[in-house]
Design an enzyme around this catalytic site. Structure first.
Site, PDB file in Angstrom:
ATOM      1  N   SER A 251       1.256  16.895 -15.042  1.00 16.64           N
ATOM      2  CA  SER A 251       2.698  17.120 -14.939  1.00 16.64           C
ATOM      3  C   SER A 251       3.120  17.434 -13.510  1.00 16.64           C
ATOM      4  O   SER A 251       2.457  18.202 -12.805  1.00 16.64           O
ATOM      5  CB  SER A 251       3.115  18.278 -15.850  1.00 16.64           C
ATOM      6  OG  SER A 251       4.465  18.632 -15.623  1.00 16.64           O
ATOM      7  N   CYS A 252       4.273  16.901 -13.104  1.00 12.35           N
ATOM      8  CA  CYS A 252       4.830  17.240 -11.792  1.00 12.35           C
ATOM      9  C   CYS A 252       5.293  18.689 -11.755  1.00 12.35           C
ATOM     10  O   CYS A 252       5.555  19.228 -10.678  1.00 12.35           O
ATOM     11  CB  CYS A 252       5.991  16.307 -11.443  1.00 12.35           C
ATOM     12  SG  CYS A 252       7.428  16.463 -12.542  1.00 12.35           S
ATOM     13  N   SER A 253       5.408  19.316 -12.925  1.00 13.84           N
ATOM     14  CA  SER A 253       5.829  20.717 -12.996  1.00 13.84           C
ATOM     15  C   SER A 253       4.665  21.690 -12.988  1.00 13.84           C
ATOM     16  O   SER A 253       4.865  22.904 -13.046  1.00 13.84           O
ATOM     17  CB  SER A 253       6.671  20.948 -14.260  1.00 13.84           C
ATOM     18  OG  SER A 253       7.871  20.223 -14.200  1.00 13.84           O
ATOM     19  N   HIS A 374      12.482  20.296  -6.043  1.00 12.93           N
ATOM     20  CA  HIS A 374      11.946  20.233  -7.401  1.00 12.93           C
ATOM     21  C   HIS A 374      12.051  21.571  -8.113  1.00 12.93           C
ATOM     22  O   HIS A 374      12.951  21.767  -8.945  1.00 12.93           O
ATOM     23  CB  HIS A 374      10.495  19.742  -7.358  1.00 12.93           C
ATOM     24  CG  HIS A 374       9.957  19.310  -8.681  1.00 12.93           C
ATOM     25  ND1 HIS A 374       9.572  20.206  -9.655  1.00 12.93           N
ATOM     26  CD2 HIS A 374       9.712  18.079  -9.189  1.00 12.93           C
ATOM     27  CE1 HIS A 374       9.134  19.538 -10.707  1.00 12.93           C
ATOM     28  NE2 HIS A 374       9.207  18.242 -10.456  1.00 12.93           N
TER      29      HIS A 374
END
Length: 471
Positions: A251-253, A374
């Site tokens: 995940s980019c998170s 982000h």
């Protein structure tokens, strides 16, 4: 793709798909809200049912070698369930808002045909997530998947199409580019539709923005989180561990750096160890950097792999192979310090901060290097510090006491809507500064009627200027 398609010009292949999509959308467009929600629910069920989620997860891991099957099953079902909750609770047909004081009534209209570029990290969940949102707006959608995840996406599309036919709607509301998916084919698709939505590489995002079609892209993640001296250290460590290890950090998170205030640094490290971390020695750093990056790029063979594989590749002690994830201490930030960037792996970089002010400074520098816009997070009991981060940092989301992966893209204990595409604002040249949601798949007509005149006197507007500077 058959031989005819394989040799046909990209424009002809795309033209055929778009014509089918437009015909399907014209048939679907007059649907009322109940019919639209029936379609959204059917598409969601095509992925949510456990056997389908499992098959797609197994196929995705087999083809992409990214992540792990159990977490991908959870991700597919959780994201689909949460998105369905969000979508069934809102109106997207006819009058969706009325402001009598302003004399304005808003009517929702479809965009038409949407192109969705989807990544290899989520080749099953992301296409369905975007299709649900597009269908909520009474649009048709054509998926341009990552070649690596093509078989997974194609199977997901097949099941979505079958679900639509089952309820009496045209299958061509959802389509997929035929293989092989080339840049020319994708570019032709982006030029032929009404909206492009891109989740994936920044190269794809840039090409979408230059396609001549309105586009929504997302930015790269590189999430830093702070642990301050007021935090519940074991709770923070548990959340960080759960988030970092989920689907092997695809995940980019996922957290990429943890910034710990010095007064609790050692205690926080011990809490992270209790949560399953292995603290690498300073002498391991060079081998980690040399192995995780090859010619300045992340090693495709190591991203999103189990911690045991990483430990072996880095030459760590055998005991490290039992860890859930790896910690490595760092002081530098920037292009000469790759550990300060996104790693897409079970490696978490650790920074020691003198105090909260220094922690905020480090987070700002990390984000300026990579991931600006982000998100970031903080584990604290002092909400003034969280508010300070939100006021001062160039990020769309600041999460407080969250397992970042489970809150950033929507959660049942988070007010953010469920999504797999997170906008990063102008800080990453994105057109949205929020989570992608159904509203981005709507055109809005404003019905405007007369209201009581609202015209102030000149004194009301210019008075302060006249008093200070004269007329």
């Amino acid at each position: 793709m058959d031989e005819t398609h394989a040799s046909a010009p990209a424009g002809d292949v795309v033209g055929d798909l778009v014509r089918k999509a437009r015909a399907a959308q014209v048939q679907f467009g007059p649907s009322d809200q109940a019919r639209v929600d029936e379609a959204v629910r059917a598409v969601a069920w095509s992925l949510y049912q456990e056997d389908h989620a499992r098959q797609l997860a197994e196929l995705a891991v087999a083809d992409t070698l990214l992540g792990n099957v159990p977490d991908k099953i959870i991700k597919k079902r959780r994201k689909t369930f949460g998105t369905l909750r969000d979508l069934l609770g809102v109106k997207s047909v006819g009058v969706i808002e009325e402001d009598r004081a302003l004399g304005i009534v808003k009517y929702a209209k479809p965009l038409g045909v949407v192109a969705a570029l989807t990544p290899s990290t989520n080749p099953g969940a992301t296409p369905v997530n975007k299709a649900m949102m597009a269908i909520k707006g009474r649009n048709a959608i054509i998926i341009a998947p990552s070649p690596l995840g093509y078989r997974t996406t194609a199977l997901a599309v097949r099941w979505m199409r079958e679900a639509l036919v089952q309820i009496g709607l045209p299958a061509d509301i959802v389509q997929i580019l035929p293989p092989p998916v080339t840049k020319d084919l994708t570019q032709a698709l982006m030029a032929a539709v009404e909206l492009v939505v891109v989740t994936g590489s920044q190269d794809n995002v840039r090409r979408a923005y230059s396609s001549g079609t309105p586009a929504i892209g997302v930015g790269a993640g590189n999430v830093p989180v702070i642990i301050d001296e007021t935090a519940d250290l074991d709770a923070a460590a548990g959340k960080i561990a759960a988030s970092k290890t989920f689907d092997n950090s695809t995940s980019c998170s996922s957290e990429n750096a943890v910034v710990i205030v010095a007064s609790v640094y050692e205690q926080a490290i011990e809490a992270l160890k209790r949560a399953g971390a292995w603290l690498c020695a300073a002498s391991d750093k060079e081998a980690i950097e040399r192995t995780l990056w090859v010619n300045g790029k992340l090693n495709r063979d190591l991203i999103a792999q189990d911690a045991s594989i990483l430990a072996k590749a880095f030459g760590l002690p055998a005991e490290a192979e039992k860890a859930r994830f790896l910690l490595i201490e760092e002081t530098g930030i920037g292009k000469n310090h790759p550990l300060s960037g996104e790693k897409l792996s079970l490696v978490l970089t650790v920074y020691r901060a003198k105090d909260f002010a220094d922690a905020k400074h480090l987070v700002r520098r990390i984000l300026e290097h990579q991931g600006r816009g982000h998100s970031c997070g903080i584990h604290t009991t002092n909400m003034d510090r969280a508010r300070e981060l939100a006021a001062d940092l160039k990020v769309v989301r600041v999460l407080v006491n969250f397992a970042h992966t489970f809150g950033n893209g929507g959660g049942f204990d988070s007010g953010l809507n469920f999504t797999l595409s997170m906008g990063c604002g102008s800080w990453q040249k994105n057109s949205i500064s929020e989570n992608l949601n159904y509203k981005h798949f709507l055109n809005i007509t404003h019905l405007v009627t007369p209201i009581t005149e609202n015209k102030p006197a000149e004194e009301d507007l210019f008075g302060p200027h006249w008093q200070r500077y004269g007329r």
